[in-house]
Motif scaffolding. Sequence first.
Motif, short mmCIF file in Angstrom:
data_model
loop_
_atom_site.label_atom_id
_atom_site.label_comp_id
_atom_site.label_asym_id
_atom_site.label_seq_id
_atom_site.Cartn_x
_atom_site.Cartn_y
_atom_site.Cartn_z
N VAL A 36 0.84 -1.20 0.00
CA VAL A 36 0.00 0.00 0.00
C VAL A 36 0.87 1.25 0.00
O VAL A 36 0.67 2.18 -0.79
N LEU A 37 1.85 1.29 0.88
CA LEU A 37 2.73 2.46 0.96
C LEU A 37 3.61 2.58 -0.27
O LEU A 37 3.93 3.69 -0.72
N ASP A 38 3.99 1.45 -0.85
CA ASP A 38 4.76 1.47 -2.09
C ASP A 38 3.95 2.10 -3.22
O ASP A 38 4.47 2.91 -4.00
N ALA A 39 2.67 1.75 -3.30
CA ALA A 39 1.82 2.30 -4.36
C ALA A 39 1.63 3.81 -4.19
O ALA A 39 1.56 4.54 -5.19
N VAL A 40 1.56 4.28 -2.96
CA VAL A 40 1.38 5.71 -2.72
C VAL A 40 2.57 6.49 -3.26
O VAL A 40 2.41 7.52 -3.93
N ARG A 41 3.78 6.05 -2.97
CA ARG A 41 4.96 6.82 -3.38
C ARG A 41 5.11 6.90 -4.89
O ARG A 41 5.78 7.80 -5.42
N ASP A 79 11.86 12.68 -14.54
CA ASP A 79 12.78 11.58 -14.22
C ASP A 79 13.25 11.76 -12.78
O ASP A 79 14.12 12.59 -12.51
N LEU A 80 12.66 10.97 -11.88
CA LEU A 80 12.87 11.21 -10.46
C LEU A 80 13.35 9.97 -9.73
O LEU A 80 12.82 8.87 -9.93
N ALA A 106 11.94 6.32 -8.97
CA ALA A 106 10.51 6.43 -8.72
C ALA A 106 9.73 6.62 -10.02
O ALA A 106 8.72 5.95 -10.26
N PHE A 107 10.22 7.55 -10.87
CA PHE A 107 9.58 7.80 -12.16
C PHE A 107 10.66 7.97 -13.23
O PHE A 107 11.63 8.70 -13.01
N ARG A 108 10.48 7.30 -14.35
CA ARG A 108 11.38 7.47 -15.49
C ARG A 108 10.54 7.77 -16.72
O ARG A 108 9.60 7.05 -17.03
N ASP A 109 10.87 8.86 -17.40
CA ASP A 109 10.07 9.32 -18.54
C ASP A 109 8.60 9.45 -18.17
O ASP A 109 7.69 9.16 -18.97
N GLY A 110 8.35 9.87 -16.92
CA GLY A 110 6.99 10.09 -16.48
C GLY A 110 6.23 8.85 -16.09
O GLY A 110 5.03 8.93 -15.79
N GLN A 111 6.90 7.69 -16.03
CA GLN A 111 6.24 6.44 -15.68
C GLN A 111 6.80 5.91 -14.36
O GLN A 111 8.01 6.01 -14.10
N PRO A 112 5.94 5.32 -13.50
CA PRO A 112 6.44 4.78 -12.23
C PRO A 112 7.39 3.60 -12.44
O PRO A 112 7.21 2.81 -13.36
N VAL A 113 8.39 3.52 -11.57
CA VAL A 113 9.40 2.47 -11.66
C VAL A 113 9.33 1.62 -10.39
O VAL A 113 9.64 2.10 -9.30
N PRO A 114 8.93 0.35 -10.50
CA PRO A 114 8.85 -0.51 -9.31
C PRO A 114 10.23 -0.75 -8.70
O PRO A 114 11.27 -0.66 -9.38
N LEU A 115 10.24 -1.06 -7.42
CA LEU A 115 11.49 -1.42 -6.76
C LEU A 115 12.05 -2.70 -7.38
O LEU A 115 11.30 -3.63 -7.70
N GLY A 116 13.36 -2.75 -7.55
CA GLY A 116 14.00 -3.90 -8.15
C GLY A 116 14.39 -4.95 -7.12
O GLY A 116 14.17 -4.78 -5.92
N PRO A 117 15.00 -6.05 -7.57
CA PRO A 117 15.36 -7.13 -6.65
C PRO A 117 16.50 -6.78 -5.71
O PRO A 117 16.67 -7.40 -4.67
#
Length: 274
Positions: free
Chosen positions: A76-81, A97-98, A244-255
């Motif tokens: 839930v908190l991951d989706a918020v950020r 790009d953040l 967090a965002f690349r080219d305006g798209q959210p970036v999920p946490l990696g492994p």
Amino acid sequence: MDHVAAYREQGYAIVRGVFAPAEIAAIAAAVDRVHDEGVAHGRSFRHGNLFYNVAPDAGGTSLVRMVQWPSYHNAVLDAVRLDPRYLDILAPLIGPDLKQIINQLHWKAPGSLGDFAWHQDSRFRKPDLAYRNLGTSYIQTGLAIDPHTRESGAMRFIPRSHVAGPLELDTSTEVLGTEMSDDALIAAGIDPSNVVDLVLDPGDLALWNPYLVHGSGRNRADHQRRLYINGYVSAVDCDRGEWAFRDGQPVPLGPEAALVHYEELRENPHPHYV
């Protein structure tokens, strides 16, 4: 004045009603689950970037003061950020790009100290070489989960203090757990009468500059004061942090966790008490 103009002029801004009441209720439940985890640990605990700051209160029970990077395990908190509303608010100021270097929960239980001495967030952006153009590339945000008022220990800001850049504020003690002092402001050349309270309703989002002088006091209300803090930085200006965002798209946490503030991440990423 819109939030972009207010931020640039005052060093902070408020965007009202970013999250609806039903959304805040779900976020609050997630925040409470993380709090329960900290209580269960009973003392400060780290697992990589995930860190529970836990200390005994006056009665000897566990007081969870803050948790860093709960988003590694709380969906839930991951989706918020990564919510697109954050990007809509931030992109006009620092681009699409953040990276993210702060993902943090703060609690102030009724009657608890929870003080934060006057400070600038810039003092925590270390090492210096990893954070370029700090005053124009980095923004801290705080999502109110509860009413954020003077009585409940709201943050207090010095408008336009960001324009002076780094100031000689007293850093001889820890910021967390130290009361705000007018003397510290005066010594830094700041008039204490300029202080304003950051008043937020649940669902409001505040954003502030890393050079803005701020602090907060004790919660004297009859309810919690929970705040969800996420700090973002223009990716080109920062060598650390999770995308967090690349080219305006959210970036999920990696492994594999990225290096943020925990310097021993690679040498000692394993769960341990501290």
